[in-house]
Design an enzyme around this catalytic site. Sequence first.
Site, short mmCIF file in Angstrom:
data_model
loop_
_atom_site.label_atom_id
_atom_site.label_comp_id
_atom_site.label_asym_id
_atom_site.label_seq_id
_atom_site.Cartn_x
_atom_site.Cartn_y
_atom_site.Cartn_z
N TYR A 66 -10.31 12.08 26.19
CA TYR A 66 -9.87 11.70 24.89
C TYR A 66 -7.16 12.49 25.67
O TYR A 66 -6.89 12.21 25.64
CB TYR A 66 -9.34 11.55 24.08
CG TYR A 66 -11.06 10.60 24.21
CD1 TYR A 66 -10.88 10.06 24.74
CD2 TYR A 66 -10.57 10.04 22.53
CE1 TYR A 66 -12.04 8.80 24.76
CE2 TYR A 66 -11.77 9.32 22.25
CZ TYR A 66 -12.73 8.25 24.01
OH TYR A 66 -13.42 7.38 23.63
N SER A 121 -6.03 1.46 17.20
CA SER A 121 -5.53 0.98 17.32
C SER A 121 -4.22 2.16 17.11
O SER A 121 -4.46 3.11 16.44
CB SER A 121 -5.10 0.03 15.97
OG SER A 121 -3.80 -0.42 16.08
#
Length: 273
Positions: free
Chosen positions: A52, A231
Amino acid sequence: MTVDARDLVLNNGVTIPQLGYGVFRVPADQVQAQVEHAVASGYRHVDTAQAYGNEEGVGAAIRAVGRERVFVTTKLWNSDQGYEQALRTFEESRRRLGVDQIDLYLIHFPAPQRMLWAETWRAFEKLYADGAVRAIGVSNFKFPYLNRLLQVAEVVPAVHQIEVHPTYQQAELDALSRAHGLVVEAYSPLGQGTDLTSPAVTGIAAAHGVEPAHVILAWHLQRGRVALPTSQKPARIASNIRVGDLMLTADELTAIDGLEAGLRTGEDIETFN
């Protein structure tokens, strides 16, 4: 009111918060603020990965909020599989996160064309034996790969992180994992938003006076999975954690079970070798 999610106990006795904040696709220059907001909202579990590119930001957030408040997961990428390489790469992740001990360390993909998952798992077992990690597990191991790993593992994985949501439930893989004592973690637990508009979900949400996301997350929790919604919207991050006190009826759970449609939202794992 912020309500803490339930906890699960892994097969080695380690407790894991059942609702976690996933930071997949959260930019490195934004992740610290997002994680700090998530912890302030009530999250106690943050899921990141080497791939990531935001472990340093997660580590900065952990230092800011206090190490004792966060259960942290990270994952080893495919190109760093292999015994010695996995040990070296773990140290890089630990340095970026700035922690002495990582709570959960996962093999991100089986990468079957590399055929290094067995020796990689030996490295994970060493890290576990040395106390560098509290628990070890795997991610995206399809049925045959998980079966093979279970045949050679001295330490049974504690966790299997896979894509699971109402329209893509992977029931066979879920059952195999549970049968061997692995806790199933659901990434993309809302189907990247695609499952939120299902009439079954919106109808249940209306009946309880909650949002559709709460219904799906409650379904995951009541079915005994860890759920990892992600989110970048502060209001949504704070909202998702409030699912903790919602209890669906048996009929409502069955209705969501019935949404299975084989609709994967991510890419097939065979593309990641």
